[in-house]
Design a protein around this motif. Structure first.
Motif, PDB file in Angstrom:
ATOM      1  N   ASP A  44       0.802  -1.221   0.000  1.00 24.13           N
ATOM      2  CA  ASP A  44       0.000   0.000   0.000  1.00 24.13           C
ATOM      3  C   ASP A  44       0.838   1.276   0.000  1.00 24.13           C
ATOM      4  O   ASP A  44       0.437   2.297   0.519  1.00 24.13           O
ATOM      5  N   THR A  45       2.000   1.207  -0.600  1.00 22.40           N
ATOM      6  CA  THR A  45       2.858   2.389  -0.616  1.00 22.40           C
ATOM      7  C   THR A  45       2.479   3.320  -1.761  1.00 22.40           C
ATOM      8  O   THR A  45       1.923   2.895  -2.765  1.00 22.40           O
ATOM      9  N   GLY A  46       2.778   4.562  -1.574  1.00 18.12           N
ATOM     10  CA  GLY A  46       2.499   5.554  -2.597  1.00 18.12           C
ATOM     11  C   GLY A  46       2.288   6.912  -1.973  1.00 18.12           C
ATOM     12  O   GLY A  46       2.235   7.064  -0.751  1.00 18.12           O
ATOM     13  N   THR A  47       2.171   7.890  -2.808  1.00 16.20           N
ATOM     14  CA  THR A  47       1.908   9.260  -2.395  1.00 16.20           C
ATOM     15  C   THR A  47       0.542   9.641  -2.932  1.00 16.20           C
ATOM     16  O   THR A  47       0.251   9.362  -4.098  1.00 16.20           O
ATOM     17  N   PRO A  48      -0.327  10.237  -2.091  1.00 13.54           N
ATOM     18  CA  PRO A  48      -1.637  10.633  -2.608  1.00 13.54           C
ATOM     19  C   PRO A  48      -1.500  11.439  -3.900  1.00 13.54           C
ATOM     20  O   PRO A  48      -0.671  12.328  -3.995  1.00 13.54           O
ATOM     21  N   GLY A  49      -2.283  11.069  -4.884  1.00 19.91           N
ATOM     22  CA  GLY A  49      -2.240  11.749  -6.170  1.00 19.91           C
ATOM     23  C   GLY A  49      -1.249  11.151  -7.154  1.00 19.91           C
ATOM     24  O   GLY A  49      -1.241  11.501  -8.321  1.00 19.91           O
ATOM     25  N   ASP A  50      -0.399  10.232  -6.684  1.00 17.09           N
ATOM     26  CA  ASP A  50       0.582   9.584  -7.555  1.00 17.09           C
ATOM     27  C   ASP A  50      -0.037   8.334  -8.160  1.00 17.09           C
ATOM     28  O   ASP A  50      -0.438   7.411  -7.443  1.00 17.09           O
ATOM     29  N   TRP A  51      -0.141   8.298  -9.471  1.00 21.39           N
ATOM     30  CA  TRP A  51      -0.817   7.193 -10.144  1.00 21.39           C
ATOM     31  C   TRP A  51      -0.148   5.854  -9.881  1.00 21.39           C
ATOM     32  O   TRP A  51      -0.818   4.838  -9.687  1.00 21.39           O
TER      33      TRP A  51
END
Length: 95
Positions: A44-51
């Motif tokens: 569940d890694t990622g940055t909000p708004g990063d596709w």
């Protein structure tokens, strides 16, 4: 429990919460979700708004739902569990 910016208690994949702090100040605590089995900081890694991050989260969620939304810790599943209600708890930035 008082949450600070960057703290998350709802699973980004399935929306489940047992009030465990999955993400603290933007960093994963590597807690395994009793419902979908995801470990915070892995699937569940990622940055909000990063596709790229969002597409991985959506793929994991789709795989889990397609396989019947089975609980990882089946003994923890509430008797009145409602998948759609729980999915509604997913933070908006991870939907």
């Amino acid at each position: 429990m008082t949450l600070q910016d960057g703290d998350e208690i709802h699973c980004r994949i399935c929306g489940y919460s047992d009030e465990s702090l999955l993400w603290e100040d933007g960093w994963p605590n590597h807690v395994i979700c009793d419902c979908c089995g995801n470990e915070s900081g892995l699937g569940d890694t990622g940055t909000p708004g990063d596709w790229n991050g969002l597409s991985g989260i959506r793929a994991y969620r789709g795989y889990w739902v397609a396989r019947g939304a089975q609980w990882s810790a089946s003994t923890r599943r509430p008797a009145d569990w409602d998948l759609l209600e729980q999915l509604g708890n997913i933070p908006p930035e991870w939907r």
